[in-house]
Each structure stands twice: as C-alpha cells, then as structure tokens.
Enzyme design. Structure first.
Site, PDB file in Angstrom:
ATOM      1  N   HIS A  85       0.809  -1.402  -0.008  1.00 54.74           N
ATOM      2  CA  HIS A  85       0.099  -0.112  -0.030  1.00 54.74           C
ATOM      3  C   HIS A  85       0.737   1.243   0.113  1.00 54.74           C
ATOM      4  CE1 HIS A  85      -3.325  -2.454   0.061  1.00 54.74           C
ATOM      5  NE2 HIS A  85      -3.644  -2.588   1.510  1.00 54.74           N
ATOM      6  N   HIS A  97      -9.426   2.053   0.595  1.00 56.72           N
ATOM      7  CA  HIS A  97      -9.490   0.885   1.510  1.00 56.72           C
ATOM      8  C   HIS A  97     -10.427   1.282   2.584  1.00 56.72           C
ATOM      9  CE1 HIS A  97      -7.854  -2.665   3.467  1.00 56.72           C
ATOM     10  NE2 HIS A  97      -6.740  -2.326   2.650  1.00 56.72           N
ATOM     11  N   GLU A 143     -11.541  -3.799  -2.979  1.00 60.87           N
ATOM     12  CA  GLU A 143     -10.484  -2.580  -3.428  1.00 60.87           C
ATOM     13  C   GLU A 143     -10.382  -2.701  -4.933  1.00 60.87           C
ATOM     14  OE1 GLU A 143      -6.970  -3.103  -0.783  1.00 60.87           O
ATOM     15  OE2 GLU A 143      -8.353  -4.360   0.105  1.00 60.87           O
TER      16      GLU A 143
END
Ligand code: GLA
Length: 389
Positions: free
Chosen positions: A142, A216, A354
C-alpha cells in the site's frame, strides 16, 4: 429477528439480486428518502505531531452521509439507511486522529502510490532498479509505511448541479517512499443526488513511474462494530483470480474460480466457503485475493460486485473502470482495535472491495501495465451505489 424470517429474507433477496439487472439498484427501497443535498462543511478533527491541523468534511446527498478527513483522504464514516430508514455508519474507523496515525490498518484511506504488494519492494523500470521501503514482511504494501493514507491532502469542496463533493489533491515528491517522479494526484469524492458515492482518481508524473490508486474502506453493511460479515451476500463478476505465494504476492498465474471457494459469480454468503481448507484460503487466512474482473479495463465504470446484508436490507453495487478487485475479508482484524463507537473489531468484522490493477504488476509482465509516463494521465473511477431491499 427470528432465524427463519432472516433466512426467508436472505434467500428472497439473493434470488431477486441474482436476477436483477446491474443498473436496477434504485428500483425500490431507499429511493423515497433521497436528495437533500448538504453542501460540504468542515470542522477541526485533530492536530498532527508537527502542528498540522486535520479537518473533517461532512457532506450528504441522496440519503448517503459521508465524513472525510484531510488526513489520508480517509472516509471516517459512511452512513446509510436500512430498509426502515434507520441510519448506521457502515465503515470501520476511529473517532480520534491519533488512532489513525498509530494503529490503522488503512481504515477508509486512500491508498497510493501503489495499492497492494510489490514483491521485495523492488521493481525495474526502463532498466533502472528501484528499492522501496518494505513494510509487510519482505514486501512493500500500500505505498509504504508513509503512503498516501498518511498524507494530509488539500481538500476543496464543490457543488455541481445536483452533486456535492470534495476534490483532494496531493503532490508526491520525486523519490517519496522510493518511487520515481513527482506524482500530482487528484481524487474526487462525489455524492450524487441518488446517493451514489463515486471516486475518480487522476495522476500525472514528470518521470516514468508506476501507479495503482485505490480506496480501503472496510464495509459492514449491518453497521461497524455489529459483528461478522459472514452472512453478507456477495457477488463478484470474475471467472478468474490471481493466486498468491506465502507472502501474498501473485504467483503470476491467472486461475479459474470454477469449482473453488473463489467462485462468487452466482453470489453466496461470504462465510459459506471460507472454512474450506483450500491452500489459498489458508495463505490469506481467508479471502485476500485479486479477482480478475471479466469486463477488463473499461473507459466507464461497469458493474463488478454486489454486496447485500439481509437483516438491514442494505445493498451496495460496485462499478469500476479497473481490471481487478481485491476482496479482503478482514482477516487481520484481531480484537486489538477499538472502533469509532467503542466496539472491538475482530476477524471478519468487515470486508474490503478494493478496485485496482493487479498486485505486483511492476514485476509481472503478464499483468496489465501500471506504468505511467510523462504526458500521460492515469485515470480510474469507481462508483458505489446504495439501496435497500
Ligand atoms: C489489503 C491487503 C491485506 C491487508 C489489508 C490491510 O487488503 O491485501 O493483506 O494488508 O490490505 O490490513
């Protein structure tokens, strides 16, 4: 509610959903209480250690209520009515800035520069090798430990026709978190008069780089802190997924979902197959996999998933331009975090959908490219449509 009534509602709703056309989300239910646009207003949410003030923006439209932080572009609260019209926050989060800074597993956050994992935090682009800081075992996850979820975004509110929304901007300097190129990023959060929540991402660079932006949000359509998502009904329009190695990096194979717990094409409860001792479920401690969406990359958002919670009747449709969907079943929530309403979050108390390009694409020549070059514009859009049944 009795178990039998619940079962009847669940099966009737699931049957209706399977048959329903993707676009029919507003055929019934919550449409009665829609519109009522509330232009964005802001209030102080907290102050970071360096003295930067973090604002919380509050907006609503078409029966959907949203609270967004300038820190991480975090959706701190997403309130939706149930079939009786009772509002609940359906997204996991915290009531304090300090918890987002210290403890958050990306609750509600914007993710960049690269959603999901890059193997060993390393990739080669145009013959140059880049090493990113690793923050998830041997891998970069991420966008690194100070990714876009930890940046303060410049937020501008807007009202445009029947829509209300926020434009969030962040310019990531060349070399930040190991990535080449200055990345100018713009994310637009829009609430439409029907109460849809739309996210449009855009980015440009001054040097070749890789980019994969996502959101997210952890959804629990029964309300955050209200228990497991095991009974949520989920459909994903994907005939294939990308299996992973022991550190959750795709092996590079594109594997059929048919005959496996990964087959969500007809829709089923999240919990139905989650306890099958399938090697991939053991690796992810549940679902934590990229689904290869049948529609592929599209110029406009196309329907890819439906989520339905039988007791409240809340239903969410997801449409995207992206080729992939990371379905994460909240496996790493472990009872150590206390959410915004003072309730403890445990494994499987929420799920993430996602929309993205595939994990580790910079190292996977067989996956759609995530390279962005000067002069090009990265674009990605995802729409969440809400209704009740
Ligand atoms: C993504 C990843 C998961 C996990 C969560 C955050 O969904 O795929 O493995 O890291 O984010 O905890």
């Amino acid at each position: 509610m009795s178990t039998s009534r619940r079962a009847v509602i669940a099966s009737a709703a699931a049957a209706g959903l399977t048959a329903a056309a993707a676009g029919a989300a507003h055929a019934s239910g919550a449409s009665a209480g829609r519109a009522n646009a509330q232009p964005p207003r802001s209030e102080r949410f907290g102050v970071l250690a360096d003295g930067t003030e973090v604002q919380r923006w509050i907006l609503s439209n078409g029966g959907t209520r949203l609270k967004v932080l300038s820190y991480g572009g975090i959706v701190q609260s997403l309130e939706l009515p149930d079939r009786e019209g009772t509002y609940t926050n359906v997204s996991l989060g915290f009531d304090q800035l300090s918890s987002y800074v210290k403890d958050s597993p990306y609750f509600g956050a914007l993710i960049g520069r690269y959603g999901n994992r890059i193997a060993n935090g390393r990739f080669t682009l145009d013959g140059t090798e880049y090493q990113l800081p690793v923050n998830d075992g041997p891998n970069s996850l991420h966008g690194g430990d100070q990714g876009f979820d930890k940046r303060v975004w410049e937020v501008t509110p807007f009202t445009s026709g029947d829509d209300v929304g926020l434009t969030l901007r962040y310019s990531s300097p060349d070399g930040e978190m190991g990535y080449p190129g200055t990345l100018d990023t713009k994310v637009v959060y829009t609430l439409t008069r029907q109460g849809d929540f739309r996210i449009d991402y855009e980015a440009t660079t001054d040097a070749p780089t890789v980019v994969n932006l996502t959101s997210h949000i952890y959804f629990n359509l029964a309300g955050e802190g209200n228990g497991s998502i095991s009974d949520h009904w989920l459909r994903i329009a994907a005939s294939n997924y990308t299996p992973v190695n022991p550190t959750l990096i795709p092996t590079g194979r594109i594997t059929k979902v048919a005959g496996s717990p990964f087959d969500f094409r007809e829709g089923k409860s999240v919990g139905r197959d989650i306890r099958i001792a399938h090697a991939q479920l053991l690796r992810g401690q549940g679902f934590d996999h990229n689904f290869v969406l049948d529609k592929g990359i599209t110029a406009q958002p196309e329907h890819v998933a439906t989520l339905f919670e039988p007791e409240s009747g809340r239903r969410m449709e997801v449409a995207t331009t992206e080729p992939g969907l990371q379905f994460y079943s909240g496996n790493f929530l472990d009872g150590t975090l206390v959410g915004s309403r003072g309730r403890v979050y445990r494994q499987g108390d929420a799920l993430c959908l996602e929309t993205q390009h595939f994990p580790d694409s910079p190292n996977q020549p067989g996956f759609p490219t995530t390279v962005l070059r000067p002069g090009e514009t990265y674009r990605s859009s995802t729409v969440h449509t809400f209704s009740t049944r």
